[in-house]
Design a protein around this motif. Structure first.
Motif, PDB file in Angstrom:
ATOM      1  N   ARG A  24      -5.083   3.436  -0.386  1.00 14.97           N
ATOM      2  CA  ARG A  24      -4.521   4.330  -1.395  1.00 14.97           C
ATOM      3  C   ARG A  24      -5.548   5.387  -1.791  1.00 14.97           C
ATOM      4  N   LEU A  55       1.323   7.217  -5.088  1.00 12.15           N
ATOM      5  CA  LEU A  55       1.753   7.236  -3.697  1.00 12.15           C
ATOM      6  C   LEU A  55       1.042   6.130  -2.916  1.00 12.15           C
ATOM      7  N   GLY A  76       5.497  10.085  -0.510  1.00  8.77           N
ATOM      8  CA  GLY A  76       4.527   9.152   0.051  1.00  8.77           C
ATOM      9  C   GLY A  76       4.786   8.721   1.468  1.00  8.77           C
TER      10      GLY A  76
END
Length: 352
Positions: A27, A34, A157
């Motif tokens: 991430r 996202l 995302g």
């Protein structure tokens, strides 16, 4: 009033399982909402190959060919960026499009499409788009421009560039349904390719685009996208002009060249299509670029040669046997930020 977020119809494969992207990296702390694929800062666009006839078959999707500036809209959690084909940020040049994009109700997305200005008949007018921006090198903002989106490269995302075209089109049509005027969906044209081209030509459109439905998004001219034009229009370099006391602005015609690999080759001249204001601007600009050495061997007692710097969009009806443009007409200058590619003569021999 805040616009309500539209729900997205889920996609399923043949077995009935939901199609979802898988995490491919850690991430990004700058994108805490996202959990999947980070949003790229820029995507090199997929470009269409020029072909004389449209490909046929159920695997091809057809759209109108828009006559404008290729752009990508990057919708981010707290901002919208509008990026030109050459990678320049033109968000400030298209405020209405940016304002509309902010109201689409998505977290993050990258929309690939074209900004155009429509004339009173509802057709894209390249000259009108340029005028709305203040001409080449102008600093005006265009409030008349409309963005027609034809592909979705990233969505909330998920990287969609590895999926087939229809996945992005499905999502795009869903969240653009009922969208405000300045951002619209470039609709699919259903039917036979040859008939669609004939109809587009009869309506005065530039042509059509054919896209392979099942191919992923690939940058460059891969052949997955094909353009078929009613009237040919390409970008050529201006290398001088022919002086004329009778012509408004003092320019009788512009001297044009194309590429042949790493060299320049003359393709003739263009003497129609420019207004007095165009001629005056062109003469003033080309006079600043004067050179005694022409880019290609040319002889003419009234010729003024210029360094190859200005790129013009030229409409024409075909080619003569000796490689010159037939019935050429000037449409306007291309912006440096537009990253327009000067026509390469090698493409004339490309097969169908």
């Amino acid at each position: 009033m805040k616009q309500k977020r539209r729900s997205v119809i889920p996609l399923y494969d043949e077995s009935g399982d939901t199609l979802q992207s898988r995490p491919v990296c850690k991430r990004d702390p700058e994108q805490p909402s996202l959990p999947f694929d980070p949003v790229p800062q820029r995507v090199e666009p997929c470009l269409a190959l020029l072909r004389p006839t449209p490909p046929e078959g159920p695997e091809w999707l057809y759209e109108i060919k828009w006559d404008g500036y290729r752009l990508a809209i990057h919708i981010e959690p707290h901002a919208v960026r509008i990026i030109t084909r050459g990678g320049h940020d033109w968000t400030h040049r298209f405020p209405k499009i940016a304002e509309t994009a902010k109201k689409l109700g998505v977290g993050t997305a990258i929309l690939d499409g074209e900004a155009v200005v429509l004339n009173k008949e509802g057709y894209a007018d390249f000259g009108a788009l340029q005028r709305s921006l203040g001409g080449r090198g102008g600093k005006r903002t265009s409030t008349e421009a409309v963005f027609f989106a034809f592909d979705l490269l990233h969505f909330d995302g998920h990287d969609l560039m590895k999926t087939e075209l229809l996945v992005g089109r499905h999502l795009l049509s869903d969240f653009l349904e009922g969208a405000i005027w300045a951002v619209q969906l470039s609709q699919e044209a259903r039917g036979d390719g040859a008939e669609l081209l004939a109809n587009a030509c009869s309506m005065g459109l530039e042509g059509i685009i054919a896209k392979h439905r099942d191919r992923p998004y690939r940058s460059g001219r891969t052949g997955d996208w094909v353009k078929i034009k009613c009237v040919q229009s390409e970008s050529f370099m201006i290398v001088g002009y022919e002086q004329s006391a009778a012509a408004r602005g003092g320019i009788g015609s512009l001297l044009l060249v194309a590429r042949r690999g790493d060299t320049w080759v003359s393709v003739g001249s263009v003497g129609t299509g420019f207004k007095t204001a165009d001629s005056e601007y062109l003469r003033k600009t080309l006079d600043k670029l004067r050179t005694k050495t022409p880019a290609v061997p040319l002889k003419g007692k009234n010729y003024v040669f210029a360094l190859p710097t200005l790129i013009a969009e030229i409409e024409f009806r075909g080619w003569t046997d000796d490689g010159n443009l037939r019935h050429a007409s000037y449409k306007g200058l291309r912006e440096v930020q537009d990253n327009a590619a000067v026509f390469d003569m090698k493409t004339l021999t490309v097969g169908k």
